[in-house]
Design a protein around this motif. Structure first.
Motif, PDB file in Angstrom:
ATOM      1  N   ALA A   1      50.924  29.293  54.211  1.00 23.41           N
ATOM      2  CA  ALA A   1      50.877  30.060  53.501  1.00 23.41           C
ATOM      3  C   ALA A   1      49.974  30.864  54.096  1.00 23.41           C
ATOM      4  CB  ALA A   1      51.601  29.837  51.858  1.00 23.41           C
ATOM      5  N   LEU A   2      50.142  32.646  54.041  1.00 22.58           N
ATOM      6  CA  LEU A   2      48.968  33.771  54.645  1.00 22.58           C
ATOM      7  C   LEU A   2      49.023  34.366  53.335  1.00 22.58           C
ATOM      8  CD1 LEU A   2      50.080  34.589  58.562  1.00 22.58           C
ATOM      9  CD2 LEU A   2      47.742  33.442  57.952  1.00 22.58           C
ATOM     10  N   PRO A   3      48.028  34.263  52.612  1.00 26.84           N
ATOM     11  CA  PRO A   3      47.403  34.881  51.614  1.00 26.84           C
ATOM     12  C   PRO A   3      47.755  36.960  51.566  1.00 26.84           C
ATOM     13  CG  PRO A   3      45.272  33.708  52.360  1.00 26.84           C
ATOM     14  CD  PRO A   3      45.979  33.489  53.658  1.00 26.84           C
ATOM     15  N   PRO A   4      48.569  36.959  51.115  1.00 25.65           N
ATOM     16  CA  PRO A   4      48.726  38.763  50.974  1.00 25.65           C
ATOM     17  C   PRO A   4      48.027  39.211  50.896  1.00 25.65           C
ATOM     18  CG  PRO A   4      49.805  37.196  49.828  1.00 25.65           C
ATOM     19  CD  PRO A   4      49.608  36.600  50.525  1.00 25.65           C
ATOM     20  N   ILE A   5      48.058  40.643  51.436  1.00 21.84           N
ATOM     21  CA  ILE A   5      47.031  41.618  51.479  1.00 21.84           C
ATOM     22  C   ILE A   5      47.501  42.409  50.045  1.00 21.84           C
ATOM     23  CG2 ILE A   5      45.797  43.449  51.957  1.00 21.84           C
ATOM     24  CD1 ILE A   5      45.004  41.244  53.710  1.00 21.84           C
ATOM     25  N   LEU A   6      46.290  42.958  48.542  1.00 23.59           N
ATOM     26  CA  LEU A   6      47.075  43.328  47.719  1.00 23.59           C
ATOM     27  C   LEU A   6      48.468  42.373  47.114  1.00 23.59           C
ATOM     28  CD1 LEU A   6      46.578  47.185  48.441  1.00 23.59           C
ATOM     29  CD2 LEU A   6      44.623  45.231  46.996  1.00 23.59           C
ATOM     30  N   PRO A   7      48.123  41.688  46.697  1.00 22.66           N
ATOM     31  CA  PRO A   7      49.870  40.696  46.004  1.00 22.66           C
ATOM     32  C   PRO A   7      50.307  41.348  44.427  1.00 22.66           C
ATOM     33  CG  PRO A   7      47.652  39.037  45.717  1.00 22.66           C
ATOM     34  CD  PRO A   7      47.332  40.178  46.646  1.00 22.66           C
ATOM     35  N   GLN A   8      48.680  41.969  44.002  1.00 30.04           N
ATOM     36  CA  GLN A   8      49.478  42.214  42.704  1.00 30.04           C
ATOM     37  C   GLN A   8      49.087  44.170  42.712  1.00 30.04           C
ATOM     38  OE1 GLN A   8      50.125  40.564  40.190  1.00 30.04           O
ATOM     39  NE2 GLN A   8      50.030  38.746  40.911  1.00 30.04           N
ATOM     40  N   GLY A   9      49.486  44.658  43.717  1.00 32.19           N
ATOM     41  CA  GLY A   9      49.113  46.152  44.058  1.00 32.19           C
ATOM     42  C   GLY A   9      47.891  47.177  44.098  1.00 32.19           C
ATOM     43  N   SER A  10      48.505  47.595  43.990  1.00 28.45           N
ATOM     44  CA  SER A  10      46.940  48.956  44.511  1.00 28.45           C
ATOM     45  C   SER A  10      46.238  48.687  43.159  1.00 28.45           C
ATOM     46  CB  SER A  10      47.279  50.196  45.040  1.00 28.45           C
ATOM     47  OG  SER A  10      47.736  50.175  46.234  1.00 28.45           O
ATOM     48  N   PRO A  11      44.141  48.635  44.000  1.00 27.60           N
ATOM     49  CA  PRO A  11      43.330  48.600  42.760  1.00 27.60           C
ATOM     50  C   PRO A  11      43.324  49.657  41.824  1.00 27.60           C
ATOM     51  CG  PRO A  11      42.341  49.150  44.698  1.00 27.60           C
ATOM     52  CD  PRO A  11      43.762  48.212  45.428  1.00 27.60           C
ATOM     53  N   THR A  12      43.431  50.122  40.661  1.00 23.23           N
ATOM     54  CA  THR A  12      43.063  51.076  39.530  1.00 23.23           C
ATOM     55  C   THR A  12      41.212  51.275  39.639  1.00 23.23           C
ATOM     56  OG1 THR A  12      43.455  49.503  37.509  1.00 23.23           O
ATOM     57  CG2 THR A  12      45.095  51.560  39.151  1.00 23.23           C
ATOM     58  N   PHE A  13      40.726  52.614  39.371  1.00 20.22           N
ATOM     59  CA  PHE A  13      39.769  52.105  39.174  1.00 20.22           C
ATOM     60  C   PHE A  13      39.183  52.702  37.218  1.00 20.22           C
ATOM     61  CE2 PHE A  13      40.769  52.401  43.468  1.00 20.22           C
ATOM     62  CZ  PHE A  13      39.320  51.459  43.883  1.00 20.22           C
ATOM     63  N   HIS A  14      38.933  52.461  36.360  1.00 20.00           N
ATOM     64  CA  HIS A  14      38.266  53.061  34.873  1.00 20.00           C
ATOM     65  C   HIS A  14      37.066  52.655  34.871  1.00 20.00           C
ATOM     66  CE1 HIS A  14      42.604  51.837  34.941  1.00 20.00           C
ATOM     67  NE2 HIS A  14      42.331  52.752  33.742  1.00 20.00           N
ATOM     68  N   ALA A  15      36.469  53.618  34.726  1.00 22.16           N
ATOM     69  CA  ALA A  15      34.697  53.811  34.252  1.00 22.16           C
ATOM     70  C   ALA A  15      34.157  53.094  33.785  1.00 22.16           C
ATOM     71  CB  ALA A  15      34.237  54.893  33.775  1.00 22.16           C
ATOM     72  N   GLY A  16      34.756  52.591  32.834  1.00 21.80           N
ATOM     73  CA  GLY A  16      33.978  51.555  31.188  1.00 21.80           C
ATOM     74  C   GLY A  16      34.322  49.910  32.157  1.00 21.80           C
ATOM     75  N   ALA A  17      35.531  49.331  32.438  1.00 19.84           N
ATOM     76  CA  ALA A  17      35.536  48.228  33.745  1.00 19.84           C
ATOM     77  C   ALA A  17      34.728  48.374  34.430  1.00 19.84           C
ATOM     78  CB  ALA A  17      36.957  48.256  34.091  1.00 19.84           C
ATOM     79  N   ILE A  18      34.372  49.467  35.689  1.00 15.96           N
ATOM     80  CA  ILE A  18      33.266  49.560  36.267  1.00 15.96           C
ATOM     81  C   ILE A  18      32.286  49.116  35.782  1.00 15.96           C
ATOM     82  CG2 ILE A  18      32.040  50.835  38.359  1.00 15.96           C
ATOM     83  CD1 ILE A  18      34.624  52.622  38.294  1.00 15.96           C
ATOM     84  N   VAL A  19      31.437  49.685  34.482  1.00 17.25           N
ATOM     85  CA  VAL A  19      29.844  49.557  34.442  1.00 17.25           C
ATOM     86  C   VAL A  19      30.228  48.002  34.206  1.00 17.25           C
ATOM     87  CG1 VAL A  19      28.313  50.010  32.117  1.00 17.25           C
ATOM     88  CG2 VAL A  19      29.947  52.107  33.646  1.00 17.25           C
ATOM     89  N   ALA A  20      31.193  47.599  33.339  1.00 20.92           N
ATOM     90  CA  ALA A  20      31.173  46.288  32.798  1.00 20.92           C
ATOM     91  C   ALA A  20      31.075  45.511  34.390  1.00 20.92           C
ATOM     92  CB  ALA A  20      32.269  45.705  31.687  1.00 20.92           C
ATOM     93  N   MET A  21      32.041  45.203  34.983  1.00 20.64           N
ATOM     94  CA  MET A  21      31.826  44.298  35.683  1.00 20.64           C
ATOM     95  C   MET A  21      30.532  44.781  36.951  1.00 20.64           C
ATOM     96  SD  MET A  21      33.394  42.121  37.338  1.00 20.64           S
ATOM     97  CE  MET A  21      34.826  42.570  37.081  1.00 20.64           C
ATOM     98  N   THR A  22      29.764  45.860  37.053  1.00 20.05           N
ATOM     99  CA  THR A  22      28.059  45.846  37.849  1.00 20.05           C
ATOM    100  C   THR A  22      27.802  45.627  36.782  1.00 20.05           C
ATOM    101  OG1 THR A  22      29.046  48.711  38.500  1.00 20.05           O
ATOM    102  CG2 THR A  22      26.411  48.184  38.202  1.00 20.05           C
ATOM    103  N   ILE A  23      27.466  45.313  35.634  1.00 21.22           N
ATOM    104  CA  ILE A  23      26.276  44.193  34.715  1.00 21.22           C
ATOM    105  C   ILE A  23      26.491  43.125  35.565  1.00 21.22           C
ATOM    106  CG2 ILE A  23      26.089  43.913  32.505  1.00 21.22           C
ATOM    107  CD1 ILE A  23      26.473  46.276  31.319  1.00 21.22           C
ATOM    108  N   VAL A  24      27.774  42.403  35.258  1.00 22.85           N
ATOM    109  CA  VAL A  24      28.361  41.004  35.326  1.00 22.85           C
ATOM    110  C   VAL A  24      27.503  40.834  37.382  1.00 22.85           C
ATOM    111  CG1 VAL A  24      30.250  39.674  36.204  1.00 22.85           C
ATOM    112  CG2 VAL A  24      30.303  41.272  34.498  1.00 22.85           C
ATOM    113  N   ILE A  25      27.602  41.750  38.306  1.00 20.77           N
ATOM    114  CA  ILE A  25      27.439  41.476  39.228  1.00 20.77           C
ATOM    115  C   ILE A  25      26.267  41.733  39.533  1.00 20.77           C
ATOM    116  CG2 ILE A  25      27.178  42.501  41.499  1.00 20.77           C
ATOM    117  CD1 ILE A  25      29.761  42.224  41.248  1.00 20.77           C
ATOM    118  N   LEU A  26      24.866  42.440  38.296  1.00 19.36           N
ATOM    119  CA  LEU A  26      23.999  42.004  38.390  1.00 19.36           C
ATOM    120  C   LEU A  26      23.028  40.414  38.290  1.00 19.36           C
ATOM    121  CD1 LEU A  26      22.747  45.580  36.728  1.00 19.36           C
ATOM    122  CD2 LEU A  26      22.974  44.793  39.456  1.00 19.36           C
ATOM    123  N   VAL A  27      24.093  39.622  37.056  1.00 16.52           N
ATOM    124  CA  VAL A  27      24.485  38.700  37.090  1.00 16.52           C
ATOM    125  C   VAL A  27      23.978  37.561  37.537  1.00 16.52           C
ATOM    126  CG1 VAL A  27      25.289  37.190  34.459  1.00 16.52           C
ATOM    127  CG2 VAL A  27      24.468  39.050  33.959  1.00 16.52           C
TER     128      VAL A  27
END
Length: 465
Positions: free
Chosen positions: A230-256
């Motif tokens: 089975a080939l992994p499908p592209i965007l299986p859960q639909g198109s991504p959405t962008f929320h400022a709070g989620a981006i800030v929280a995830m950026t902190i995680v990325i630095l970690v």
């Protein structure tokens, strides 16, 4: 140019093995980290309320992207990839943040935040790598020790059965399977030499799984229901959405995650015995962040270096990056052939736990070996090690300690590895990099260390006499 090429190929990480040994050693790496790489998709997918079929897609995508990321990290592409024996996998450090975002904004928001944060991390990679000078032996040794110590509770939880809600958790049967696996690994490591000894982890996992199967403690039912290819499908859960709070929280995680990956790159450099400079760290971080940025397209999550595989390199002495690259191919295969993944998934957690005791303990031992090279006379290095280790063990000893602090502090300090890194780096700068106010022998801790060293020398003299 010819001489440079010869020097390049004599590095420990460039050693090559026959195909069968590559396959065996590479598979051993994947069996070591398999439980860790499938855990984040299962947890986040459960929080998102996904169906069993969608959960299977999450797991498969995680394996596939982890394999591609490992190949990129080990083999490299231009200025991307450290070309060190580092296994990349879906990071557990981001799980709590992703669960929080999922419950508030949905899974597409998680993917959008990962993409933006991954790009930010990619842009910061070169700058982040120049901080390598802030990682002397007193810092790296403390971080490596914390990596091992922070992983040991995972090993013990696996040995007990991993899930406290499942019947038999903590039973003598589960602990017995873990003990048997550990015993097989120790006996093989002690009795045999060469290739057999180096495959002790793999053999231990196989023997433990066979014994568990004979006792009726394994579940191979998923194998019959899994698709062959089975080939992994592209965007299986639909198109991504962008929320400022989620981006800030995830950026902190990325630095970690970048902090942890930097620590792992430096740790593997110490274990392999090869030079790791800022350029090499930057290349490794670029591979880390490039994989993280692309991961949401396949429906999976941030990637990072896996510390347990650092322990496997230390334990087996197999330092070749081509071995780990072969493991990356195995991961890709597992992502494309779900039925094989289902077979590997049948390895019971107690069996994994028995092997993990050796692996994770070896990481801590490697850190202690690095700390043994540190000079503790007329300085505050002992204080740096003691305080940084304490902060690193807070998430283990008191998991709720940081709950009352602002969320961004909690995100950083809830990871014992990143907490140790931050504290050790800051104290090293204050005590060793900044020379203003430093006086030889000014610290009572340094004086105490000198007295202990002198006492040890006198005892040695007495014994010799």
């Amino acid at each position: 140019m010819e001489l440079q090429g010869q020097q390049r190929h004599t590095r420990p990480e460039d050693e090559r093995y026959p195909a069968l040994q590559l396959a065996a050693y590479g598979t051993q790496h994947i069996l070591t980290m398999y439980g860790g790489v499938i855990a984040p998709p299962l947890i986040v997918g459960g929080a998102a309320g996904l169906s069993a079929a969608d959960m299977a897609l999450l797991v498969t995508a995680g394996l596939f992207v982890s394999g591609l990321a490992t190949l990129l990290q080990t083999l490299g592409l231009a200025r991307v990839g450290s070309r060190l024996p580092i296994v990349q996998g879906v990071s557990f450090a981001s799980v709590s943040t992703m669960v929080s975002i999922t419950q508030s904004d949905g899974l597409p928001s998680v993917y959008g935040a990962i993409i933006v944060a991954g790009v930010i991390g990619l842009l910061l990679s070169s700058f982040f790598a120049h901080l390598v000078r802030l990682f002397p032996a007193v810092v790296t040794g403390t971080i490596i020790t914390t990596i091992g110590l922070s992983l040991l509770p995972v090993a013990l939880r696996w040995a007990m059965g991993n899930d406290a809600k499942q019947p038999g958790y903590g039973s003598m049967a589960n602990i017995g399977f873990a003990g048997l696996t550990l015993l097989v690994i120790l006996v093989i490591s002690r009795v045999f030499q060469g290739a057999i000894s180096r495959l002790s982890i793999l053999i231990g996992l196989v023997v433990g799984t066979v014994v568990a199967a004979l006792a009726g403690r394994t579940d191979f039912s998923g194998v019959g229901h899994a698709k062959l290819v089975a080939l992994p499908p592209i965007l299986p859960q639909g198109s991504p959405t962008f929320h400022a709070g989620a981006i800030v929280a995830m950026t902190i995680v990325i630095l970690v995650i970048m902090t942890e990956t930097t620590a792992d790159i430096l740790a593997i450099g110490e274990i392999v015995g090869t030079e790791v400079d800022s350029k090499r760290v930057a290349a490794g971080l670029r591979a880390d962040m490039a994989s993280t940025t692309v991961a949401p397209l396949f429906g999976t999550f941030p990637c990072s270096a896996f510390a347990q595989n650092v322990g496997l390199v230390a334990l087996t002495g197999i330092k070749s990056r081509f071995v780990v690259a072969t493991g990356g191919l195995v991961l890709v295969l597992l992502g494309l052939v779900p039925v094989i993944g289902a077979v590997v998934a049948a390895i019971p957690y107690p069996v994994l736990g028995g092997a993990a005791v050796v692996l994770f303990g070896s990481v801590a031992a490697s850190g202690i070996r690095t700390l043994a090279r540190v000079n503790y006379q007329d300085n505050l290095n002992m204080v740096i090690v003691g305080v940084a280790l304490t902060f690193g063990l807070i998430p283990i000893a008191a998991p709720t300690f940081w709950d009352a602090f602002p969320e961004w502090i909690g995100v950083i300090m809830h990871s014992g590895i990143s907490a140790t890194a931050v504290v050790a780096i800051v104290l090293n700068v204050l005590f060793n990099e900044i020379s203003i106010g430093n006086r030889s022998g000014a610290s009572v801790f340094a004086a105490a260390a000198d007295e202990r060293d002198g006492l040890g020398e006198r005892l040695d003299d007495d014994i010799r006499d």
